[in-house]
Design a protein around this motif. Structure first.
Motif, mmCIF file in Angstrom:
data_model
loop_
_atom_site.group_PDB
_atom_site.id
_atom_site.type_symbol
_atom_site.label_atom_id
_atom_site.label_comp_id
_atom_site.label_asym_id
_atom_site.label_seq_id
_atom_site.Cartn_x
_atom_site.Cartn_y
_atom_site.Cartn_z
ATOM 1 N N GLU A 111 0.840 -1.198 0.000
ATOM 2 C CA GLU A 111 0.000 0.000 0.000
ATOM 3 C C GLU A 111 0.875 1.248 0.000
ATOM 4 O O GLU A 111 1.052 1.920 1.024
ATOM 5 C CB GLU A 111 -0.925 -0.019 1.234
ATOM 6 N N PRO A 112 1.446 1.604 -1.147
ATOM 7 C CA PRO A 112 1.314 0.939 -2.448
ATOM 8 C C PRO A 112 2.560 0.162 -2.857
ATOM 9 O O PRO A 112 2.588 -0.471 -3.906
ATOM 10 C CB PRO A 112 1.139 2.128 -3.387
ATOM 11 N N CYS A 113 3.643 0.214 -2.065
ATOM 12 C CA CYS A 113 4.935 -0.280 -2.556
ATOM 13 C C CYS A 113 5.255 -1.660 -1.981
ATOM 14 O O CYS A 113 4.633 -2.146 -1.038
ATOM 15 C CB CYS A 113 6.046 0.712 -2.193
ATOM 16 N N PHE A 114 6.275 -2.278 -2.590
ATOM 17 C CA PHE A 114 6.805 -3.521 -2.051
ATOM 18 C C PHE A 114 7.573 -3.225 -0.762
ATOM 19 O O PHE A 114 8.268 -2.212 -0.668
ATOM 20 C CB PHE A 114 7.760 -4.186 -3.050
ATOM 21 N N TRP A 115 7.480 -4.133 0.177
ATOM 22 C CA TRP A 115 8.291 -4.048 1.391
ATOM 23 C C TRP A 115 9.325 -5.166 1.361
ATOM 24 O O TRP A 115 8.981 -6.346 1.188
ATOM 25 C CB TRP A 115 7.427 -4.222 2.646
ATOM 26 N N VAL A 116 10.589 -4.812 1.544
ATOM 27 C CA VAL A 116 11.650 -5.794 1.740
ATOM 28 C C VAL A 116 12.113 -5.642 3.187
ATOM 29 O O VAL A 116 12.750 -4.653 3.553
ATOM 30 C CB VAL A 116 12.827 -5.572 0.770
ATOM 31 N N VAL A 117 11.738 -6.607 4.018
ATOM 32 C CA VAL A 117 12.031 -6.554 5.447
ATOM 33 C C VAL A 117 13.341 -7.289 5.701
ATOM 34 O O VAL A 117 13.551 -8.401 5.202
ATOM 35 C CB VAL A 117 10.889 -7.182 6.272
ATOM 36 N N MET A 118 14.223 -6.669 6.499
ATOM 37 C CA MET A 118 15.575 -7.194 6.700
ATOM 38 C C MET A 118 15.846 -7.398 8.192
ATOM 39 O O MET A 118 16.504 -6.580 8.834
ATOM 40 C CB MET A 118 16.594 -6.238 6.074
ATOM 41 N N PRO A 119 15.372 -8.515 8.760
ATOM 42 C CA PRO A 119 15.627 -8.793 10.175
ATOM 43 C C PRO A 119 17.048 -9.313 10.386
ATOM 44 O O PRO A 119 17.676 -9.804 9.443
ATOM 45 C CB PRO A 119 14.587 -9.873 10.505
ATOM 46 N N PRO A 120 17.569 -9.264 11.614
ATOM 47 C CA PRO A 120 18.910 -9.792 11.880
ATOM 48 C C PRO A 120 19.019 -11.288 11.613
ATOM 49 O O PRO A 120 20.098 -11.776 11.266
ATOM 50 C CB PRO A 120 19.129 -9.480 13.365
ATOM 51 N N TYR A 121 17.925 -12.026 11.782
ATOM 52 C CA TYR A 121 17.941 -13.476 11.534
ATOM 53 C C TYR A 121 16.760 -13.837 10.642
ATOM 54 O O TYR A 121 16.896 -13.910 9.434
ATOM 55 C CB TYR A 121 17.900 -14.238 12.864
ATOM 56 N N LEU A 122 15.607 -14.050 11.226
ATOM 57 C CA LEU A 122 14.372 -14.271 10.487
ATOM 58 C C LEU A 122 13.289 -13.353 11.053
ATOM 59 O O LEU A 122 13.441 -12.806 12.142
ATOM 60 C CB LEU A 122 13.924 -15.736 10.587
ATOM 61 N N LEU A 123 12.221 -13.199 10.329
ATOM 62 C CA LEU A 123 11.129 -12.365 10.811
ATOM 63 C C LEU A 123 10.550 -12.965 12.091
ATOM 64 O O LEU A 123 10.194 -14.150 12.128
ATOM 65 C CB LEU A 123 10.037 -12.264 9.731
ATOM 66 N N ASP A 124 10.505 -12.151 13.146
ATOM 67 C CA ASP A 124 9.981 -12.564 14.458
ATOM 68 C C ASP A 124 10.814 -13.651 15.110
ATOM 69 O O ASP A 124 10.339 -14.355 16.006
ATOM 70 C CB ASP A 124 8.522 -13.043 14.341
ATOM 71 N N GLU A 125 12.075 -13.816 14.696
ATOM 72 C CA GLU A 125 12.936 -14.815 15.335
ATOM 73 C C GLU A 125 14.393 -14.356 15.235
ATOM 74 O O GLU A 125 14.970 -14.311 14.150
ATOM 75 C CB GLU A 125 12.792 -16.190 14.678
ATOM 76 N N THR A 126 14.966 -14.021 16.381
ATOM 77 C CA THR A 126 16.395 -13.735 16.477
ATOM 78 C C THR A 126 16.926 -14.513 17.677
ATOM 79 O O THR A 126 16.607 -14.176 18.822
ATOM 80 C CB THR A 126 16.670 -12.234 16.656
ATOM 81 N N PRO A 127 17.705 -15.574 17.471
ATOM 82 C CA PRO A 127 18.047 -16.504 18.557
ATOM 83 C C PRO A 127 19.213 -16.037 19.427
ATOM 84 O O PRO A 127 20.009 -16.853 19.880
ATOM 85 C CB PRO A 127 18.391 -17.787 17.800
ATOM 86 N N TRP A 128 19.344 -14.723 19.655
ATOM 87 C CA TRP A 128 20.350 -14.246 20.597
ATOM 88 C C TRP A 128 19.801 -13.004 21.302
ATOM 89 O O TRP A 128 18.946 -12.300 20.774
ATOM 90 C CB TRP A 128 21.680 -13.951 19.904
#
Length: 564
Positions: A111-128
């Motif tokens: 709405e209206p653009c593409f989102w490229v999400v860049m988490p440190p590990y995975l979305l909703d998961e950072t194991p540290w």
């Protein structure tokens, strides 16, 4: 001829970079180098140290502003930028505006653009703990540190944050693929996640082919490397070089030039350069070559190996590579002056394109206005028409399921060794129909039976695909079947070029026998692709048939004697 600013590949594309990470900054840099209008939004306050160290380069070619998440006026200006953007880069950890912060404010991908999400590990998961970006923790958590060469059997940290840079390259690749898919009218998912885990996997995909229950085995060879033909050695003057004899031909030349040809005569090698890579031979050959390289100074070795046409290079201090003449000749060294008058040197664009040249528009600016004073602000009405055409980032109800962004693109992969096939594999991951052309190893020709030469050639092709480490780079490709067809047509051109037109039916039968059970491709689509490829091969082979008639006289033995 279009004006200069329209000659860039991403001219007219608008990218809003809200990330506060190294990977996010490098992603924006790559897109800016390709001509995108990138706006970097910083939170108020000092830039984190990890980002500050390389910011002059990583934020080059970008406009910049600050936005306070607690300011309603700043958020209104931010919404205006989002409304006019093509791509939004956003992280999941602060400080600054994050993915969850946008969601909580009612913003949605597409709405209206593409989102490229860049988490440190995975979305909703950072194991540290802390959930912040960390190349070292990525390498530790995913096992890369255990897979390095070292004197003792201990984890080894990586000096350079390779995983973060690979995460950035993948995020930029995904963003360009989404733009290309939209321009081609595809229905696309509005959200893409390019996490640190993805970057770490791309650095070393072979690491993930081992099962967790398999015992850990210490890599032989010490800190120089496991393969004696492809590692560092210390020379007589105390300087180090990298011996890059990767293929059998280079091994033969390199060892002969070094006066170590006697290694081939050892019964454990048996005259076959490839046997240097056998596990039983790794340690003792490396020890012998350490003694050999210790007898001369480095410069003398480099001259000898260059004369023998064997790859080798000096091992220098970090940063010295930027001063090399070849780096300058390739356009990988950029000298610039900052807006404060400081002269700097930095690496240039990582790629170049013939029709849409890549360029650096200048180092990062040193000061940033508030987002409300950023000019010009984008508007949705000002989005270039060529980026409005085609499918929408967010599919309307009732539309088909989203497609991979490169669906429908056909890629012919002639790459060899690792990098070439790996690129094809990544394009296939993004939905492209990649056909990998293989040439079997020389051993396949040596195993041939004169009564059934094609069967033995096919066996060689299939065996070559089973080599450890290459399966990851060739997945999702029609490797084996197309390799059989390519080799079959080569033999046919040499021995009986007049019957090529009648082989299509037989080609389809071969595909049915040797297809790698890729259920995602229906038979009709595969047959159409093979028919098109077959016709192209016929045209090429006809143009070269006169040159190949000499092979008819010498027979297939001529191919036997070739070196890879």
């Amino acid at each position: 001829m279009p004006p200069a600013e329209e000659q860039h590949a991403l001219a007219g594309v608008r990218v809003l970079d809200l990330t506060g990470s190294v990977a996010g900054a490098v992603t924006g840099m790559l897109l800016a180098d390709l001509g995108a209008d990138v706006v970097k939004v910083h939170p108020p306050g000092a830039v984190p140290l990890a980002v500050r160290r390389g910011r002059t380069m990583w934020d080059r070619g970008k406009r910049a502003a600050t936005a306070d998440p607690s300011s309603a006026e700043d958020l209104l200006a931010l919404d205006q930028l989002i409304a006019g953007a093509d791509v939004l880069l956003v992280g999941t950890s602060g400080p600054g505006i994050t993915y969850r912060g946008l969601i909580d404010r009612g913003r949605r991908p597409g709405e209206p653009c593409f989102w490229v999400v860049m988490p440190p590990y995975l979305l909703d998961e950072t194991p540290w703990p802390g959930g912040q970006e960390s190349a070292g923790l990525l390498f530790a958590w995913l096992g890369h540190a255990w897979n390095q060469s070292s004197q003792e059997d201990v984890p080894v940290d990586c000096l350079f944050p390779l995983a973060l840079h690979m995460q950035a390259i993948w995020a930029a690749m995904v963003a360009v693929a989404l733009l290309a898919g939209r321009q081609r009218g595809l229905t696309l998912a509005p959200l893409a996640v390019a996490g640190g885990a993805h970057g770490a996997q791309l650095v070393s995909p072979g690491t993930f082919t081992a099962g967790r229950d398999e015992p850990h085995v210490h890599r032989p060879g010490g800190p120089g490397g496991a393969l004696p033909n492809y590692r560092t050695y210390r020379c007589g003057d105390g300087q180090w070089l990298f011996f890059g004899a990767f293929s059998n031909a280079f091994i033969q030349r390199g060892l002969t030039a070094a006066g170590a040809g006697w290694i081939f005569e050892d019964p454990r090698v048996g005259g076959n350069p490839g046997n240097l890579r056998l596990p039983k031979n790794l340690t003792w050959i490396a020890r012998e070559l350490e003694k050999v390289f210790a007898t001369r100074p480095r410069d003398e070795w480099l001259d000898l190996l260059e004369a023998a046409d064997c790859p080798a290079a000096p091992v220098n201090e970090p940063g010295r590579w930027l001063d090399h003449d070849q780096v300058t000749a390739l356009g990988l060294r950029v000298e610039a002056v900052t807006d404060k008058g400081q002269e700097i040197v930095m690496p240039g664009p990582l790629i170049d394109l013939s029709l849409t040249p890549v360029s650096v528009r200048g180092p990062a600016v040193s000061s940033w206005p508030g987002i409300t004073r950023l000019q010009p602000l984008w508007t949705a009405a000002g989005t270039p028409p060529r980026h409005q055409a085609g499918g929408q980032p967010s599919p309307a109800p009732g539309e088909p399921e989203p497609q991979p962004p490169l669906s429908g693109l056909r890629v012919l992969d002639l790459g060899t060794i690792i990098a070439g096939p790996y690129v094809g594999s990544l394009l296939a991951d993004l939905g492209a129909d990649v056909i990998k052309i293989e040439r079997p190893p020389l051993g396949a020709f040596r195993r041939r039976n004169t009564a059934e030469p094609l069967a033995c050639l096919e066996y060689g092709v299939l065996q070559s695909l089973e080599r450890a480490g290459f399966d990851q780079a060739r997945r999702a490709k029609q490797s084996a079947a197309i390799a059989v067809l390519a080799v079959k047509n080569l033999v046919a051109a040499i021995t009986q070029s007049a019957v090529l037109e009648r082989e299509l039916v037989d080609d389809r039968r071969k595909v049915k026998l040797f297809d790698r059970a890729d259920a995602s491709r229906d038979r009709a689509h595969r047959d159409r692709g093979i028919a098109a490829l077959h016709q192209h091969r016929l045209q090429v082979l006809r143009r070269h048939v006169r040159k190949r008639r000499q092979h008819l006289r010498r027979g297939i033995e001529d191919i036997d004697r070739r070196k890879i």
